[in-house]
Design a protein around this motif. Structure first.
Motif: not given
Length: 71
Positions: A47-60
């Motif tokens: 993913s281009k923005d790993r922070d956003k992917f982490y928050r939206s797809h993994i953490e949430a």
């Protein structure tokens, strides 16, 4: 175990092995996620923005079991 250093604002590095994803934040916090699909790790790394992917797809994602590690 596969270690991936991440160029991210919040994430230091990742460890991945057999559907277990360990996320190490720059604050020192560590979280283990039991993933349901191996493709989630590949999508995260690519993913281009790993922070956003982490928050939206993994953490949430409530389907992934999250365990915080101390120590």
């Amino acid at each position: 175990m596969q270690r991936v250093d991440v160029n991210s604002r919040n994430i230091s590095h990742l460890l991945y092995q057999h559907f277990l994803l360990t996320v190490v934040l720059k604050t020192g916090e560590r979280f283990i996620y039991k993933l349901l699909e191996a493709s989630t790790f590949k999508d995260f790394v690519n993913s281009k923005d790993r922070d956003k992917f982490y928050r939206s797809h993994i953490e949430a994602n409530k389907k992934f079991k999250r365990i915080q590690l101390f120590g």
